[in-house]
Design an enzyme around this catalytic site. Structure first.
Site, short mmCIF file in Angstrom:
data_model
loop_
_atom_site.label_atom_id
_atom_site.label_comp_id
_atom_site.label_asym_id
_atom_site.label_seq_id
_atom_site.Cartn_x
_atom_site.Cartn_y
_atom_site.Cartn_z
N LYS A 169 0.85 -1.21 0.00
CA LYS A 169 0.00 0.00 0.00
C LYS A 169 0.88 1.25 0.00
O LYS A 169 1.54 1.56 0.99
CB LYS A 169 -0.88 0.02 1.26
CG LYS A 169 -1.88 1.17 1.24
CD LYS A 169 -2.54 1.38 2.58
CE LYS A 169 -1.84 2.41 3.42
NZ LYS A 169 -1.76 3.75 2.82
N GLY A 220 7.23 4.64 8.25
CA GLY A 220 6.40 5.82 8.48
C GLY A 220 6.67 6.38 9.86
O GLY A 220 7.76 6.18 10.42
N SER A 221 5.69 7.04 10.42
CA SER A 221 5.91 7.74 11.69
C SER A 221 5.91 6.77 12.87
O SER A 221 5.33 5.68 12.80
CB SER A 221 4.82 8.79 11.89
OG SER A 221 3.57 8.15 11.97
N THR A 224 2.31 5.92 14.09
CA THR A 224 1.62 4.86 13.33
C THR A 224 2.27 3.51 13.60
O THR A 224 1.58 2.49 13.72
CB THR A 224 1.64 5.17 11.83
OG1 THR A 224 1.14 6.49 11.63
CG2 THR A 224 0.79 4.20 11.04
N GLY A 225 3.61 3.50 13.74
CA GLY A 225 4.32 2.25 14.02
C GLY A 225 3.81 1.59 15.30
O GLY A 225 3.66 0.36 15.36
N GLU A 242 10.19 0.73 10.35
CA GLU A 242 11.20 1.79 10.13
C GLU A 242 10.51 3.11 10.42
O GLU A 242 9.62 3.52 9.66
CB GLU A 242 11.71 1.77 8.68
CG GLU A 242 12.47 0.51 8.30
CD GLU A 242 13.82 0.38 9.00
OE1 GLU A 242 14.22 1.29 9.74
OE2 GLU A 242 14.45 -0.67 8.79
N CYS A 276 13.91 10.61 6.77
CA CYS A 276 13.97 10.07 8.14
C CYS A 276 15.35 10.28 8.73
O CYS A 276 15.47 10.56 9.92
CB CYS A 276 13.57 8.60 8.14
SG CYS A 276 14.53 7.60 7.01
N GLU A 374 10.73 15.85 15.83
CA GLU A 374 11.17 15.64 14.44
C GLU A 374 10.43 16.65 13.56
O GLU A 374 9.21 16.59 13.43
CB GLU A 374 10.81 14.21 14.00
CG GLU A 374 11.21 13.94 12.56
CD GLU A 374 10.73 12.58 12.04
OE1 GLU A 374 9.61 12.16 12.36
OE2 GLU A 374 11.48 11.97 11.26
#
Ligand code: NAD
Length: 475
Positions: A169, A220-221, A224-225, A242, A276, A374
């Site tokens: 996705k 992603g962030s 969300t991880g 990651e 990142c 960040e």
């Protein structure tokens, strides 16, 4: 007429009756429509991947490698079309889009060169015991918007090489180049082995929760991880995460100011800071702080901010409105607190496109939001330090642990400091260089597991130990 892009499910390019718009961040114009998939399309893609896994997992590594090479060759052959499309949807300047598209085939080929060897645990009179690696099954890959192509192949290559099949996705903000690649390679990959479906963020949790997906690999962030880890715990799916970073660059007093100024600028501002592993906090020794901060600012003044498809642009727009608003909020917070800007700081809200001027802050405090969070945008905080001990402590004082860099004329000293940083990657006198044969992953809340190299490939497999007891007569 706005072009409609299709999804790749079971070897065919498929449309749906629900669509999402994709916007060019340089001018806010709609440049494409992609399917907005829900549970029904996800189920179709997962069923195709599950079916294909039966035969794909039994193919030889040479066959799988051939398919990866065919994908690499196809991307290479369409380089120009792909990098231009990438700039239109992502915003990055042409030269940087060329690096992403140009680097993709080499990255795929490097990952395709990896191969597991069985490990003999025991070879005795009594038994033969060996460990082999077997593919985990169907993988769900979830990708962010900053490097849509690189992040996609970072997941597709090891999944396919290990014998897994995948449902990928892309980010809803940047699906076009990935779907264009899907169209180009559809008949070069066996049906169902690689499926690419697009949808809103709400499609992500459906992937994490899907009972027929065995592993989720996500970039992603950190926020969300954490949700993915929680969702995956329900049926103990394997996960690789990651996540975000707040990387420190440390400039020692012996650094060559002229050389380092330009490198530090690009370490921070490539891809408009949306990397990142970008340099997000720059610590400069007090002896060279004034000289280096002036040199960085002077260099920055020469860099053009604008539409990435225009010649001469060095820094493009922020990729999407949500991220633009977040960067503006951090700049406003710095202004409200009276922190000094050496450059930039004034966002012009009129006009179209999500542009933030190159902004450099002069020694904000350690607890300023622009330092502690960040930023993921073209804003660089420069901070002064006095001692090595102090700067190492400040660099490590974060929940993140992705990467970092030391700048010095003394590489041994650089390595000595590098070994004290709590991050997965540390560079001495360079930045952003990632090797697809070396493990890449975050310590602390910057990730879980690694991608790349044998260690990354292993995460797409289970260990299986087969032990054969010799019969007494043979022994
Ligand atoms: P994001 O977490 O908002 O979205 C990433 C992907 O997850 C998108 O495809 C999105 O649709 C999907 N998603 C959103 N909510 C979900 C949910 N609840 N469950 C499952 N999937 C969901 O991240 P982003 O804003 O696209 O990317 C920026 C972040 O990514 C930054 O923090 C950056 O540091 C990080 N990043 C990390 C790396 C790395 O390798 N460590 C690389 C690139 C970006």
């Amino acid at each position: 007429m706005i072009e409609e892009y299709r999804n790749l499910i079971n070897g065919k390019m498929i449309a749906t009756n629900r669509w999402m718009d994709v916007v060019n961040p340089a001018n806010e114009e709609i440049i494409g429509k992609v399917p907005s998939c829900g549970e029904e399309q996800l189920n179709e893609a997962v069923a195709a991947a599950r079916q294909a896994f039966k035969s794909w997992s039994k193919t030889s590594i040479e066959e799988r490698r051939d398919v990866l090479h065919a994908i690499a060759d196809t991307i290479e052959a369409s380089h120009d079309e792909l990098f231009r499309l990438l700039t239109r949807e992502q915003g990055k300047p042409h030269a940087q889009a060329e690096m992403e598209i140009g680097g993709a085939p080499a990255n795929i080929r490097a990952q395709a060169s990896l191969e597991f060897q069985d490990v003999i645990n025991e070879d005795s009179q009594d038994r033969l015991s060996r460990t082999r690696r077997v593919p985990v099954g169907v993988v769900g890959g979830i990708v962010p918007w900053n490097f849509p192509v690189l992040m996609a192949i970072q997941k597709i290559a090891p999944a396919l090489l290990s014998g897994c099949t995948i449902v990928l996705k892309p980010s809803p903000f940047t699906p076009l180049t990935t779907l264009k690649i899907a169209e180009l390679i559809a008949d070069r990959v066996p049906a169902g082995v690689l499926n690419i479906i697009t949808g809103e963020d709400s499609l992500g949790p459906l992937i994490t929760a899907h009972k027929d997906i065995d592993k989720v690999t996500f970039t992603g962030s950190t926020a969300t991880g954490k949700k993915i880890m929680e969702g995956a715990s329900k049926d103990l799916k394997r996960i690789t995460l990651e996540l975000g970073g707040n990387d420190a660059s440390i400039v020692l007093p012996d650094a060559d100011v002229k050389k380092v100024a330009e490198q530090l600028f690009w370490a921070s501002f490539s891809n408009a800071g949306q990397i990142c592993v970008a340099a997000k906090r720059i610590y400069i020794h007090e002896d060279i702080y004034d000289e280096l901060s002036s040199a960085i600012t002077a260099y920055a003044k020469e860099v053009k901010v604008g539409d990435g498809s225009e010649q001469g642009t060095g820094v493009g727009p922020i990729q999407n409105k949500k991220q633009f608003d977040r960067v503006c909020e951090l700049i406003q917070d710095a202004k409200d607190n009276g922190y000094k800007f050496l450059l930039g700081g004034d966002v012009d809200p009129s006009g179209s496109g999500y542009y933030v001027p190159i902004s450099i802050l002069d020694n904000p405090p350690e607890d300023a939001r622009i330092v502690a969070e960040e930023q993921f945008g073209p804003v660089m905080p420069l901070m002064k330090f006095s001692t090595e001990e102090e700067v190492i402590e400040r660099a490590n004082n974060t929940e993140y642990g992705l990467a970092g860099a030391i700048w010095t004329e003394n590489p041994d000293k650089g390595v000595e400091i590098a070994e004290q940083l709590e991050t997965g990657t540390v560079w001495v006198n360079e930045f952003l260089h990632l090797n697809p044969l070396a493990p890449f992953g975050g310590h602390k809340q910057s990730g879980f597991g690694v991608e790349y190299g044998m260690e990354g490939l292993k995460e797409f497999t289970y260990a299986q130990v087969i032990t054969v007891k010799h019969d007494a007569a043979r022994a």
